[in-house]
Design a protein around this motif. Structure first.
Motif, PDB file in Angstrom:
ATOM      1  N   LEU A 148       1.096  -1.303  -0.193  1.00  9.81           N
ATOM      2  CA  LEU A 148       0.240   0.065   0.371  1.00  9.81           C
ATOM      3  C   LEU A 148       1.581   1.186   0.348  1.00  9.81           C
ATOM      4  CD1 LEU A 148      -2.488   0.743   0.499  1.00  9.81           C
ATOM      5  CD2 LEU A 148      -2.749   0.718   2.842  1.00  9.81           C
ATOM      6  N   VAL A 149       0.008   1.936  -0.575  1.00  9.93           N
ATOM      7  CA  VAL A 149       1.161   3.498  -1.112  1.00  9.93           C
ATOM      8  C   VAL A 149       0.330   4.299  -0.419  1.00  9.93           C
ATOM      9  CG1 VAL A 149       2.531   4.788  -2.451  1.00  9.93           C
ATOM     10  CG2 VAL A 149       3.490   2.481  -3.029  1.00  9.93           C
ATOM     11  N   ARG A 150       0.750   5.466   0.534  1.00  5.12           N
ATOM     12  CA  ARG A 150       0.161   7.035   0.806  1.00  5.12           C
ATOM     13  C   ARG A 150       1.077   7.928   0.212  1.00  5.12           C
ATOM     14  NH1 ARG A 150      -0.689   7.145   7.144  1.00  5.12           N
ATOM     15  NH2 ARG A 150       1.513   7.184   7.143  1.00  5.12           N
ATOM     16  N   LEU A 151      -0.019   9.223   0.045  1.00  6.63           N
ATOM     17  CA  LEU A 151       0.525  10.385  -0.096  1.00  6.63           C
ATOM     18  C   LEU A 151      -0.324  11.335   0.683  1.00  6.63           C
ATOM     19  CD1 LEU A 151       0.537   8.260  -3.172  1.00  6.63           C
ATOM     20  CD2 LEU A 151       0.845  10.668  -4.328  1.00  6.63           C
ATOM     21  N   HIS A 152       0.848  12.160   1.064  1.00  4.18           N
ATOM     22  CA  HIS A 152      -0.502  13.066   2.129  1.00  4.18           C
ATOM     23  C   HIS A 152       0.952  14.470   2.552  1.00  4.18           C
ATOM     24  CE1 HIS A 152       2.228  11.947   5.724  1.00  4.18           C
ATOM     25  NE2 HIS A 152       2.374  11.551   4.857  1.00  4.18           N
ATOM     26  N   ILE A 153      -0.034  15.334   2.368  1.00  4.43           N
ATOM     27  CA  ILE A 153       0.914  16.204   2.503  1.00  4.43           C
ATOM     28  C   ILE A 153       0.241  17.522   3.866  1.00  4.43           C
ATOM     29  CG2 ILE A 153       0.628  17.093   0.145  1.00  4.43           C
ATOM     30  CD1 ILE A 153      -1.885  19.076   0.833  1.00  4.43           C
ATOM     31  N   ASN A 154       1.246  18.158   4.431  1.00  8.06           N
ATOM     32  CA  ASN A 154       0.903  18.621   5.300  1.00  8.06           C
ATOM     33  C   ASN A 154       0.014  19.460   5.796  1.00  8.06           C
ATOM     34  OD1 ASN A 154       1.519  19.699   7.999  1.00  8.06           O
ATOM     35  ND2 ASN A 154       3.467  21.079   8.095  1.00  8.06           N
ATOM     36  N   HIS A 155      -1.183  19.272   6.113  1.00  2.00           N
ATOM     37  CA  HIS A 155      -2.328  19.951   6.316  1.00  2.00           C
ATOM     38  C   HIS A 155      -3.661  19.647   7.275  1.00  2.00           C
ATOM     39  CE1 HIS A 155      -6.009  21.925   4.417  1.00  2.00           C
ATOM     40  NE2 HIS A 155      -5.766  22.848   3.572  1.00  2.00           N
ATOM     41  N   PRO A 156      -4.007  20.742   7.805  1.00  2.00           N
ATOM     42  CA  PRO A 156      -5.177  20.535   8.942  1.00  2.00           C
ATOM     43  C   PRO A 156      -6.234  19.466   8.443  1.00  2.00           C
ATOM     44  CG  PRO A 156      -4.657  23.113   9.005  1.00  2.00           C
ATOM     45  CD  PRO A 156      -4.222  22.347   6.948  1.00  2.00           C
ATOM     46  N   SER A 157      -6.612  19.167   7.470  1.00  5.53           N
ATOM     47  CA  SER A 157      -7.443  18.400   6.721  1.00  5.53           C
ATOM     48  C   SER A 157      -6.771  16.809   7.402  1.00  5.53           C
ATOM     49  CB  SER A 157      -7.878  18.168   5.427  1.00  5.53           C
ATOM     50  OG  SER A 157      -7.412  17.815   4.347  1.00  5.53           O
ATOM     51  N   ARG A 158      -5.582  16.280   6.718  1.00  4.92           N
ATOM     52  CA  ARG A 158      -5.742  15.376   7.268  1.00  4.92           C
ATOM     53  C   ARG A 158      -5.953  14.178   5.574  1.00  4.92           C
ATOM     54  NH1 ARG A 158      -5.462  12.750  12.907  1.00  4.92           N
ATOM     55  NH2 ARG A 158      -4.494  11.384  11.509  1.00  4.92           N
ATOM     56  N   LYS A 159      -6.025  14.609   4.669  1.00  4.67           N
ATOM     57  CA  LYS A 159      -6.557  13.893   3.883  1.00  4.67           C
ATOM     58  C   LYS A 159      -5.306  13.412   2.897  1.00  4.67           C
ATOM     59  CE  LYS A 159     -10.645  16.391   3.051  1.00  4.67           C
ATOM     60  NZ  LYS A 159     -11.365  18.072   1.950  1.00  4.67           N
ATOM     61  N   SER A 160      -5.583  12.190   2.808  1.00  6.91           N
ATOM     62  CA  SER A 160      -4.558  11.723   1.807  1.00  6.91           C
ATOM     63  C   SER A 160      -5.234  10.320   0.948  1.00  6.91           C
ATOM     64  CB  SER A 160      -3.652  10.971   3.274  1.00  6.91           C
ATOM     65  OG  SER A 160      -3.269  11.023   4.265  1.00  6.91           O
ATOM     66  N   ASP A 161      -4.047  10.356  -0.273  1.00  8.24           N
ATOM     67  CA  ASP A 161      -4.136   9.127  -1.027  1.00  8.24           C
ATOM     68  C   ASP A 161      -3.906   7.907  -1.193  1.00  8.24           C
ATOM     69  OD1 ASP A 161      -5.315   8.230  -3.419  1.00  8.24           O
ATOM     70  OD2 ASP A 161      -4.728   9.852  -4.637  1.00  8.24           O
ATOM     71  N   PHE A 162      -4.305   6.958  -1.683  1.00  6.14           N
ATOM     72  CA  PHE A 162      -3.680   5.556  -1.616  1.00  6.14           C
ATOM     73  C   PHE A 162      -3.559   5.029  -2.407  1.00  6.14           C
ATOM     74  CE2 PHE A 162      -5.314   6.704   2.401  1.00  6.14           C
ATOM     75  CZ  PHE A 162      -4.288   6.082   3.770  1.00  6.14           C
ATOM     76  N   ILE A 163      -2.455   4.260  -3.243  1.00  2.00           N
ATOM     77  CA  ILE A 163      -3.050   3.639  -4.566  1.00  2.00           C
ATOM     78  C   ILE A 163      -1.880   1.879  -3.992  1.00  2.00           C
ATOM     79  CG2 ILE A 163      -1.072   4.201  -4.768  1.00  2.00           C
ATOM     80  CD1 ILE A 163      -0.758   2.881  -7.678  1.00  2.00           C
ATOM     81  N   MET A 164      -2.595   0.762  -4.245  1.00  2.82           N
ATOM     82  CA  MET A 164      -2.747  -0.882  -3.928  1.00  2.82           C
ATOM     83  C   MET A 164      -1.734  -1.352  -5.346  1.00  2.82           C
ATOM     84  SD  MET A 164      -3.588  -2.518  -1.555  1.00  2.82           S
ATOM     85  CE  MET A 164      -5.421  -2.281  -1.009  1.00  2.82           C
ATOM     86  N   VAL A 165      -0.589  -1.502  -4.977  1.00  2.00           N
ATOM     87  CA  VAL A 165       0.503  -1.880  -5.181  1.00  2.00           C
ATOM     88  C   VAL A 165       0.612  -3.315  -5.612  1.00  2.00           C
ATOM     89  CG1 VAL A 165       2.142  -1.859  -6.672  1.00  2.00           C
ATOM     90  CG2 VAL A 165       1.556   0.017  -5.684  1.00  2.00           C
ATOM     91  N   SER A 166      -0.705  -4.912  -6.770  1.00  2.00           N
ATOM     92  CA  SER A 166       0.456  -5.955  -6.501  1.00  2.00           C
ATOM     93  C   SER A 166       1.064  -6.003  -7.742  1.00  2.00           C
ATOM     94  CB  SER A 166      -1.192  -6.092  -6.624  1.00  2.00           C
ATOM     95  OG  SER A 166      -0.868  -8.361  -7.362  1.00  2.00           O
ATOM     96  N   VAL A 167       2.183  -7.222  -7.115  1.00  2.00           N
ATOM     97  CA  VAL A 167       2.990  -7.363  -7.947  1.00  2.00           C
ATOM     98  C   VAL A 167       3.265  -9.062  -8.137  1.00  2.00           C
ATOM     99  CG1 VAL A 167       5.292  -7.037  -8.071  1.00  2.00           C
ATOM    100  CG2 VAL A 167       4.242  -5.755  -6.983  1.00  2.00           C
ATOM    101  N   GLY A 168       3.313  -9.494  -9.388  1.00  2.00           N
ATOM    102  CA  GLY A 168       3.239 -10.901  -9.332  1.00  2.00           C
ATOM    103  C   GLY A 168       1.844 -11.280 -10.662  1.00  2.00           C
ATOM    104  N   ALA A 169       1.061 -12.533  -9.986  1.00  2.00           N
ATOM    105  CA  ALA A 169       0.149 -12.732 -10.503  1.00  2.00           C
ATOM    106  C   ALA A 169      -0.920 -12.240 -10.884  1.00  2.00           C
ATOM    107  CB  ALA A 169      -0.268 -13.937 -11.032  1.00  2.00           C
ATOM    108  N   ARG A 170      -1.694 -11.956 -11.975  1.00  2.00           N
ATOM    109  CA  ARG A 170      -3.014 -11.239 -12.196  1.00  2.00           C
ATOM    110  C   ARG A 170      -3.964 -11.712 -12.796  1.00  2.00           C
ATOM    111  NH1 ARG A 170       1.350  -8.367 -13.702  1.00  2.00           N
ATOM    112  NH2 ARG A 170       1.413  -7.644 -16.061  1.00  2.00           N
ATOM    113  N   MET A 171      -5.196 -11.245 -12.922  1.00  2.00           N
ATOM    114  CA  MET A 171      -6.266 -11.648 -13.056  1.00  2.00           C
ATOM    115  C   MET A 171      -6.445 -10.551 -14.519  1.00  2.00           C
ATOM    116  SD  MET A 171      -9.942 -12.422 -12.495  1.00  2.00           S
ATOM    117  CE  MET A 171      -9.930 -13.392 -10.867  1.00  2.00           C
ATOM    118  N   TYR A 172      -6.629 -11.257 -15.609  1.00  2.00           N
ATOM    119  CA  TYR A 172      -6.899 -10.225 -16.714  1.00  2.00           C
ATOM    120  C   TYR A 172      -8.800 -11.507 -17.940  1.00  2.00           C
ATOM    121  CZ  TYR A 172      -5.965  -8.598 -21.692  1.00  2.00           C
ATOM    122  OH  TYR A 172      -7.231  -7.655 -22.850  1.00  2.00           O
ATOM    123  N   PRO A 173      -8.929 -10.608 -18.290  1.00  2.00           N
ATOM    124  CA  PRO A 173      -9.387  -8.925 -17.542  1.00  2.00           C
ATOM    125  C   PRO A 173     -10.129  -8.448 -16.134  1.00  2.00           C
ATOM    126  CG  PRO A 173     -11.477 -10.179 -19.405  1.00  2.00           C
ATOM    127  CD  PRO A 173     -10.557 -10.522 -18.956  1.00  2.00           C
TER     128      PRO A 173
END
Length: 545
Positions: free
Chosen positions: A299-324
């Motif tokens: 899990l990757v988190r991006l955030h800035i120093n702001h009173p709202s404490r809002k963050s964004d996340f991105i899940m990264v899967s490394v390896g096998a994956r389903m298609y489509p």
């Protein structure tokens, strides 16, 4: 309006990484979907045509999420308030014993409407306060600083449209034009920029600008927000960092205004590095690089120093994956699910499952799926050391629209691949319901009337994801004698498409068909001075001269 939500949003204390690792089965609910709606999940393969650098065995696959994930996006639809709720199950281990605990949380969302007349929104730049932009304002008619075709420098001048009643102290902290750059002043200011062509005297509104504080940060690929990335080991992908205000509007430019902290819970699975350039910026956006190190999920988190404490996340899967993934498909269609990615030989055999067989049936061994009815289902693959899933949205088709080709139809030198009548599927409101995947078969049958002119077959072009009824006319020698208009020698034909699952859903298109002719018993004609005439027998459409 665009808003990012995560379970961590509702947690008063604790590390969001710990919630993600401990809890699962996130179920999101909206009380009033007329006010907001979840962003529909969509998957795509990131390529160089999107302007983002990537490196690896194949281009990585990206997705903007699903409704049962740790992260979710909602989009404002109309003014009002509504409650967004989440249910989550967490596994704990205390004093040698383990157990599961379910939690519920909710938050009220306010959607602020646009003014009744807001035609300036598409031409308004959103900028942070006390900020100097790049060269946004072109100084010539042709391009930035270049001369026109006559070799004359055609200079464009810019000025801000302001009320004459503004006081001098207010002007000191106001927006200003500095050559090709814009210097912003205090927050909550709105101005419009006037452009004047000094060679012609023409004056127009070039753009407007609004000044607001940076309140949240977002990760994106090109112009699309993302929640999940699927990589193979050693793959690299660059992603954009985009800033937004309190309402979720993205800044046109905000380089270096709010430093972003980017971190991951598993640095051995995924590493985060800055791009190859020094300052980590490309145009108006800051970028960072994700590099897959080993198999797993991070899990990757991006955030800035702001009173709202809002963050964004991105899940990264490394390896096998389903298609489509994140499939949108029509009722009656078939497609094949498969597993791609690293070390497939290490996972062993597996089993395919569907959470709703009435919506989507899946062959447990082959992964071939059949969309049976309208609704949403999950397709799951279970292996000895692997469990993957994706969401399938099956759409009901209420209308078929058939369009005839633009060219004249004839059986004289007809195209080898036939004449393509495009077929589009739509719902009862006329909204297109295009499939997001390359289906195995077309979900409709085709007929041509009158039938003696040729035959027609359904065909789906997987390269462009379009469907057709392809008409193949019989040759003049095969064409039976028909009655045609003696004045123009043409015949009206009709091509019809019927939905396989419901023959009452149908559509058709008409076209003009010009019949050709042929010479019976063709061969070489031997003419001599004593015998200078012969008989040639014409067959087929002899009414055309």
């Amino acid at each position: 309006m665009f808003l990012l939500l995560s379970y961590a949003t509702y947690a008063a204390q604790g590390d969001p990484f710990s919630f993600y690792e401990t809890c699962q089965s996130y179920t999101w609910m909206i009380a009033d979907q007329k006010v907001v709606t979840f962003q529909s999940a969509r998957s795509w393969q990131n390529g160089l045509d999107q302007g983002l650098y990537s490196e690896g065995k194949t281009y990585p696959w990206l997705s903007n999420g699903s409704s049962n994930a740790f992260i979710n996006h909602v989009i404002g639809r109309s003014a009002g308030k509504t409650k967004i709720s989440i249910s989550v199950t967490c596994d704990f281990s205390l004093h040698g014993s383990s157990g599961s605990v379910s939690y519920d949380a909710s938050k009220t969302i306010l959607v602020v409407p646009d003014p009744p007349l807001a035609r300036g929104l598409p031409i308004t730049w959103l900028l942070p306060p006390f900020y100097t932009t790049r060269d946004l304002l072109p100084r010539s008619v042709n391009s930035f600083g270049e001369q026109d075709s006559n070799g004359l420098d055609t200079t464009i001048g810019y000025s801000l449209l302001r009320s004459s009643g503004r006081s001098d102290p207010a002007m000191q902290n106001a927006n200003a034009i500095d050559g090709s750059k814009i210097r912003t002043g205090e927050s909550n200011a709105i101005d419009c920029i006037q452009a004047k062509d000094h060679s012609t005297g023409r004056t127009e509104i070039a753009s407007c600008l609004r000044v607001a504080e940076v309140a949240q940060v977002r990760v994106a690929a090109a112009e699309s927000s993302i929640q999940t990335a699927y990589l193979s080991v050693n793959d690299k992908v660059e992603l954009d960092v985009k800033y937004a205000d309190e309402l979720g509007y993205t800044f046109s430019e905000a380089l270096g205004v709010a430093p972003v902290k980017i971190e991951t819970n598993y640095p051995d699975v995924l590493s985060i590095v800055m791009p190859r350039d020094v300052n980590g910026t490309y145009g108006a956006h800051q970028r960072f690089v994700l590099q897959a190190r080993s198999h797993g999920t991070a899990l990757v988190r991006l955030h800035i120093n702001h009173p709202s404490r809002k963050s964004d996340f991105i899940m990264v899967s490394v390896g096998a994956r389903m298609y489509p993934r994140d499939v949108v498909i029509h009722s009656g269609q078939h497609l094949n699910f498969t597993i791609i990615g690293d070390r497939m030989d290490a996972h062993g055999p597996g089993q395919w499952l569907s959470t709703n067989e009435k919506v989507m049936h899946v062959n447990q061994i082959t992964g071939e799926a059949h969309a049976r009815g309208e609704g949403i289902a999950e397709v799951i693959f279970k292996g000895p050391n692997l469990k993957l899933r994706t969401t399938v949205n099956v759409l009901k088709v209420n209308q078929i629209v058939v369009d005839a080709p633009a060219e004249i139809l004839t059986n004289v030198a007809a195209p080898p691949d036939g004449y393509k009548f495009s077929v589009k599927l739509s719902d009862s409101a006329g909204h297109s319901t295009e499939s997001s995947v390359n289906q195995i078969n077309a979900p409709f049958d085709c007929k041509v009337e009158p039938s003696f002119v040729g035959f027609v077959e359904p065909w789906s072009d997987r390269a462009v994801k379009k469907s057709y009824c392809v008409f193949h006319p019989y040759s003049p020698a095969q064409l039976l004698p028909v009655k045609s208009n003696p004045k123009d020698g043409i015949l009206h034909i009709s091509v019809r498409a019927n939905l396989k699952e419901d023959s009452m859903v149908t559509g058709s298109a008409h076209a003009l068909f010009v019949k050709g002719f042929y010479i019976k018993e063709p061969g070489m004609l031997n003419l001599t001075p004593s015998c200078n005439h012969s008989v040639i027998i014409i067959g087929g459409n002899t009414g055309i001269t």
